[in-house]
Write a protein that holds these residues in place. Structure first.
Motif, PDB file in Angstrom:
ATOM      1  N   ASP A   1       1.046  -1.185  -0.040  1.00 14.63           N
ATOM      2  CA  ASP A   1       0.123   0.059  -0.105  1.00 14.63           C
ATOM      3  C   ASP A   1       0.882   1.340   0.000  1.00 14.63           C
ATOM      4  O   ASP A   1       0.609   2.174  -0.695  1.00 14.63           O
ATOM      5  CB  ASP A   1      -1.002  -0.018   1.058  1.00 14.63           C
ATOM      6  CG  ASP A   1      -1.918  -1.281   1.068  1.00 14.63           C
ATOM      7  OD1 ASP A   1      -2.298  -1.547   0.075  1.00 14.63           O
ATOM      8  OD2 ASP A   1      -1.838  -2.064   2.077  1.00 14.63           O
TER       9      ASP A   1
ATOM     10  N   GLY B   1     -10.425  25.277  18.247  1.00 18.16           N
ATOM     11  CA  GLY B   1     -11.579  24.535  18.263  1.00 18.16           C
ATOM     12  C   GLY B   1     -11.419  23.063  18.716  1.00 18.16           C
ATOM     13  O   GLY B   1     -10.621  22.535  19.166  1.00 18.16           O
ATOM     14  N   PRO B   2     -12.563  22.068  18.454  1.00 13.40           N
ATOM     15  CA  PRO B   2     -12.701  20.793  19.087  1.00 13.40           C
ATOM     16  C   PRO B   2     -11.731  20.069  18.329  1.00 13.40           C
ATOM     17  O   PRO B   2     -11.518  20.335  17.021  1.00 13.40           O
ATOM     18  CB  PRO B   2     -14.003  20.271  18.845  1.00 13.40           C
ATOM     19  CG  PRO B   2     -14.886  21.605  18.757  1.00 13.40           C
ATOM     20  CD  PRO B   2     -13.874  22.731  18.253  1.00 13.40           C
ATOM     21  N   VAL B   3     -11.280  19.085  18.863  1.00 16.13           N
ATOM     22  CA  VAL B   3     -10.152  17.943  18.210  1.00 16.13           C
ATOM     23  C   VAL B   3     -11.070  17.277  17.121  1.00 16.13           C
ATOM     24  O   VAL B   3     -12.064  17.094  17.326  1.00 16.13           O
ATOM     25  CB  VAL B   3      -9.714  16.950  19.084  1.00 16.13           C
ATOM     26  CG1 VAL B   3      -8.658  15.870  18.499  1.00 16.13           C
ATOM     27  CG2 VAL B   3      -8.506  17.753  20.047  1.00 16.13           C
ATOM     28  N   ARG B   4     -10.300  17.307  15.777  1.00 17.23           N
ATOM     29  CA  ARG B   4     -11.082  16.681  14.712  1.00 17.23           C
ATOM     30  C   ARG B   4     -11.674  15.167  15.205  1.00 17.23           C
ATOM     31  O   ARG B   4     -11.077  14.349  15.758  1.00 17.23           O
ATOM     32  CB  ARG B   4     -10.099  16.521  13.456  1.00 17.23           C
ATOM     33  CG  ARG B   4     -10.237  17.485  12.594  1.00 17.23           C
ATOM     34  CD  ARG B   4      -9.762  16.943  11.109  1.00 17.23           C
ATOM     35  NE  ARG B   4     -11.019  16.688  10.250  1.00 17.23           N
ATOM     36  CZ  ARG B   4     -11.604  15.610  10.099  1.00 17.23           C
ATOM     37  NH1 ARG B   4     -11.488  14.744  10.795  1.00 17.23           N
ATOM     38  NH2 ARG B   4     -12.372  15.542   9.246  1.00 17.23           N
ATOM     39  N   MET B   5     -12.734  14.813  14.472  1.00 15.80           N
ATOM     40  CA  MET B   5     -13.464  13.563  14.864  1.00 15.80           C
ATOM     41  C   MET B   5     -14.222  13.407  13.494  1.00 15.80           C
ATOM     42  O   MET B   5     -15.264  14.354  13.661  1.00 15.80           O
ATOM     43  CB  MET B   5     -13.943  13.509  15.992  1.00 15.80           C
ATOM     44  CG  MET B   5     -14.511  12.025  16.298  1.00 15.80           C
ATOM     45  SD  MET B   5     -15.086  11.923  17.995  1.00 15.80           S
ATOM     46  CE  MET B   5     -16.266  10.630  17.832  1.00 15.80           C
ATOM     47  N   ASP B   6     -14.264  12.556  12.778  1.00 10.33           N
ATOM     48  CA  ASP B   6     -15.148  12.550  11.647  1.00 10.33           C
ATOM     49  C   ASP B   6     -16.158  11.147  11.874  1.00 10.33           C
ATOM     50  O   ASP B   6     -16.348  10.814  13.071  1.00 10.33           O
ATOM     51  CB  ASP B   6     -14.392  12.313  10.189  1.00 10.33           C
ATOM     52  CG  ASP B   6     -13.645  10.888  10.047  1.00 10.33           C
ATOM     53  OD1 ASP B   6     -14.108   9.984  10.904  1.00 10.33           O
ATOM     54  OD2 ASP B   6     -12.958  10.753   9.428  1.00 10.33           O
ATOM     55  N   SER B   7     -17.140  10.855  10.917  1.00 11.78           N
ATOM     56  CA  SER B   7     -18.107  10.133  11.194  1.00 11.78           C
ATOM     57  C   SER B   7     -17.871   8.420  11.382  1.00 11.78           C
ATOM     58  O   SER B   7     -18.571   7.844  11.946  1.00 11.78           O
ATOM     59  CB  SER B   7     -19.144  10.046   9.966  1.00 11.78           C
ATOM     60  OG  SER B   7     -18.489   9.561   8.841  1.00 11.78           O
ATOM     61  N   HIS B   8     -16.280   8.310  11.184  1.00  7.46           N
ATOM     62  CA  HIS B   8     -16.050   6.914  11.296  1.00  7.46           C
ATOM     63  C   HIS B   8     -15.140   6.558  12.432  1.00  7.46           C
ATOM     64  O   HIS B   8     -14.466   5.610  12.663  1.00  7.46           O
ATOM     65  CB  HIS B   8     -15.302   6.261  10.059  1.00  7.46           C
ATOM     66  CG  HIS B   8     -16.549   5.696   9.048  1.00  7.46           C
ATOM     67  ND1 HIS B   8     -17.395   6.301   8.567  1.00  7.46           N
ATOM     68  CD2 HIS B   8     -16.583   4.396   8.578  1.00  7.46           C
ATOM     69  CE1 HIS B   8     -18.217   5.501   7.922  1.00  7.46           C
ATOM     70  NE2 HIS B   8     -17.617   4.397   7.887  1.00  7.46           N
ATOM     71  N   ASP B   9     -14.753   7.859  13.151  1.00  7.17           N
ATOM     72  CA  ASP B   9     -13.828   7.643  14.328  1.00  7.17           C
ATOM     73  C   ASP B   9     -14.525   7.000  15.599  1.00  7.17           C
ATOM     74  O   ASP B   9     -15.324   7.028  15.893  1.00  7.17           O
ATOM     75  CB  ASP B   9     -13.309   9.056  14.805  1.00  7.17           C
ATOM     76  CG  ASP B   9     -12.520   9.581  13.918  1.00  7.17           C
ATOM     77  OD1 ASP B   9     -11.510   8.898  13.114  1.00  7.17           O
ATOM     78  OD2 ASP B   9     -12.352  10.807  13.616  1.00  7.17           O
TER      79      ASP B   9
ATOM     80  N   ASN C   1     -13.440  17.819  23.647  1.00  6.48           N
ATOM     81  CA  ASN C   1     -11.990  17.211  23.614  1.00  6.48           C
ATOM     82  C   ASN C   1     -11.903  16.113  24.436  1.00  6.48           C
ATOM     83  O   ASN C   1     -11.052  15.168  24.243  1.00  6.48           O
ATOM     84  CB  ASN C   1     -11.006  18.176  23.713  1.00  6.48           C
ATOM     85  CG  ASN C   1     -10.988  19.311  22.596  1.00  6.48           C
ATOM     86  OD1 ASN C   1     -11.562  18.933  21.393  1.00  6.48           O
ATOM     87  ND2 ASN C   1     -10.356  20.576  22.831  1.00  6.48           N
TER      88      ASN C   1
ATOM     89  N   GLU D   1     -14.312  12.373   4.404  1.00  2.00           N
ATOM     90  CA  GLU D   1     -15.709  11.883   4.404  1.00  2.00           C
ATOM     91  C   GLU D   1     -16.048  11.391   2.954  1.00  2.00           C
ATOM     92  O   GLU D   1     -16.987  10.469   3.027  1.00  2.00           O
ATOM     93  CB  GLU D   1     -16.659  13.068   4.808  1.00  2.00           C
ATOM     94  CG  GLU D   1     -16.542  13.466   6.090  1.00  2.00           C
ATOM     95  CD  GLU D   1     -17.063  12.370   6.997  1.00  2.00           C
ATOM     96  OE1 GLU D   1     -17.440  11.310   6.852  1.00  2.00           O
ATOM     97  OE2 GLU D   1     -16.971  12.715   8.340  1.00  2.00           O
TER      98      GLU D   1
END
Lengths: 319, 268
Positions: free
Chosen positions: A173, A311-319, B76, B185
């Motif tokens: 990969d 801002g808030p720490v990043r987190m997406d829909s799959h974290d 957080n 996303e």
């Protein structure tokens, strides 16, 4: 004798006085020896206990036997039996036998990391009967530092092999990502060539707004190509560095194992010093970071330092 | 004398133009430093240290009555707790924002908290609870907020969880085609679409979408998701009867996942 007879009163019964003096001196010396022997446990009732060891390595006559951290006996005899096993006899103070059960196990340990060897006898299960003189108990060796280092090495080496395989595998990969990057770079070059061609053939009288727009597009593509080209050049170098780092780690791991085998007593000191140095380095880095943080938030450096993330720490829909 | 004044004039002007700003109160500076330390710890892959610093930041922000800052820090802390697999703690932090009756926290903080709670509940998976809280997030977002694409992908995941494969696929494909959603996303949406297609028996489409998701995830360097994509490709290839490809994908997925797992063990 009469010729030598002394008329001085102080010399009367000199033999008797000397004899009494010597007798008292001898008695004092004897009592001292007796006291020493009592302290050494020469008159303490001892009971023999036996165990069988696979080898006599690290076992010595006189080695202390401890129970809950207290010395309760010592290793008395060692002999090799007809099967090549080592028959070991230890003598334990009889008064402690009631505390030890028949399924107790003797463990060969080191006092501290670099201390002398010591035999630690466990208590055993509460429901088992107490140990009797002449009983045989189990024996085991505690995992030493060498075993711990080998365990760590055995865990790290497969990881390094996997990473190395991931990096070297042409279908892997990481390589595939690099290949995609190259393709992306090639596509960009084609795009630039096409844009150059179009720019060259555009009628000068055409709408003047179209040309700046296309020039801007070409600049953007050229910038992207520069970045892609830089990555294309730098990534293989990084991968090579990663390869060599991993090789170095593997060699280091082997060296640690050899060093432990040859100079195990010295290693803990080295490890201790290294830990100490690491601690100091960590504190130094923290201090330096604090200084940099303070400076970066102060005039006149503040303007040239990017604003910290808030801002808030990043987190997406799959974290 | 006039010359001297003329010489001094540029210096005076320069000093006026770069007047140093007044120093912030010590507590505010401490809170900012602690927050920076926490973020740095998180970047270094040390969530335990990050949690310690975020907790300190929260105490300082609360002492300053900085409700907006406190809300961000609680989010957080929830994120860090989720990373440490302590979902109970994560939900508790988020509920402190969502269940606050005095409405002291800003709407964007409530939106983020609702979205993150929904993510955790979908992972558990608690579909009914996740649906309720995701509806709150959608209501606060009104399809205008920055995280609208993430919310849509999560909605697609939730639809899948409820067995509505067709609707999930349709929504996921829609998000995957939006460049504004961002590559992470888009990749997530492609993975959801592929999973829905796999369930619906549309293996060729699933293969294509898993492949696209893999390319995006490789470019982003997200190893856990690369592993998921490869596993999906292996399953779909096997169902299509492509045994050789399935074996190869499976081997790659195993390598990626095992290396990641071992790395986590060593780091812990």
């Amino acid at each position: 004798m009469a010729l030598l007879e002394d008329k001085d009163e102080r010399f009367k019964n000199l033999f008797g006085k000397t004899a009494v003096f010597i007798l008292f001196a001898a008695l004092g010396i004897g009592l001292t020896f007796l006291w020493i022997e009592v302290k050494r446990g020469a008159f303490t009732a001892m009971s023999p206990i036996y165990f069988v060891a696979d080898s006599g390595l690290d076992l010595n006559e006189g080695m202390p036997v401890k129970f809950s951290g207290f010395k309760i006996g010592k290793l008395k005899t060692m002999s090799l039996d007809e099967r090549g096993h080592v028959q070991v006899g230890v003598s334990i103070e009889s008064k402690y036998l009631d505390l030890i059960r028949q399924d107790a196990v003797v463990t060969l340990k080191k006092e501290g990391v670099i201390g002398d060897g010591v035999l630690e006898i466990s208590k055993g299960a509460e429901e088992k009967p107490a140990l009797v003189p002449g009983s045989t108990v189990g024996f085991q060796r505690a995992s030493g530092l060498e075993q711990a280092v080998i365990d760590v090495k055995n865990r790290i080496t497969p990881i390094l092999d996997d990473i190395s395989q991931l990096l070297h595998d042409p279908q892997g990969d990481v390589r595939q990502t690099l290949s995609n990057l190259r393709e992306f770079s090639a596509d960009l070059r084609k795009t630039i060539e096409k844009l150059d061609h179009v720019l060259g053939s555009v009628d000068q009288n055409l709408n003047q707004e179209v040309v700046p727009l296309m020039r801007s597009l070409r600049t953007t593509a050229a910038n992207a190509e520069t970045i892609a080209g830089r990555l294309d050049k730098q990534l293989p170098e990084l991968l090579e560095k990663a390869d060599s780092s991993m090789e170095s780690m593997r060699v280091t791991s082997e060296s640690i194992r050899d060093a432990v085998k040859q100079s195990a007593p010295q290693l803990p000191e080295i490890v201790g010093e290294a830990n100490d140095a690491l601690g100091k380095t960590s504190r130094l880095v923290d201090d330096t970071q604090s200084v940099v943080d303070s400076l970066s938030s102060s005039w006149p450096f503040k303007g040239s330092v990017p604003e910290p993330e808030t801002g808030p720490v990043r987190m997406d829909s799959h974290d | 004398m006039t010359r001297l004044l003329l010489l001094l004039l540029p210096l005076l002007l320069a000093s006026c133009s770069t007047t140093p700003p007044s120093r912030l109160p010590a507590t505010v500076e401490q809170a900012r430093t602690s927050d920076s330390d926490a973020r740095r710890a998180l970047t270094d892959g040390d969530p335990v240290r990050a949690r310690k610093y975020f907790t300190k930041t929260l105490a300082l922000q609360q002492s300053l009555d900085d409700t907006a800052g406190a809300a961000t820090t609680m989010i957080n802390l929830a994120t860090v707790a989720h990373q440490l697999r302590d979902d109970e703690a994560a939900l508790s932090w988020l509920d402190r924002i969502l269940q606050e009756k005095a409405n002291i926290y800003p709407d964007d903080a409530r939106l983020t908290a609702a979205f993150r709670k929904a993510v955790i509940l979908v992972d558990k998976p608690l579909a009914a609870e996740a649906d309720t809280i995701l509806k709150l997030a959608e209501q606060l977002c009104e399809s205008k907020c920055e995280s609208r694409f993430s919310i849509s992908v999560l909605r697609a995941r939730l639809l899948m969880l409820s067995g509505e494969m067709k609707a999930a696929r349709s929504l996921a494909i829609e998000v995957s085609s939006q460049a504004a959603a961002g590559r992470e996303e888009q990749a997530n949406a492609l993975r959801v679409a592929a999973a829905a297609e796999e369930s619906m028996g549309l293996m060729t489409d699933a293969l294509q979408h898993y492949g696209s998701a893999l390319q995006l995830d490789k470019a982003l360097g997200l190893s856990s998701r690369i592993g998921d994509d490869l596993s999906g490709l292996a399953r779909v290839s096997a169902k299509l009867g492509h045994e050789r490809e399935a074996g190869e994908y499976s081997r790659r997925a195993h390598l990626v996942k095992e290396s990641r797992g071992r790395m986590s063990d060593v780091i812990q």
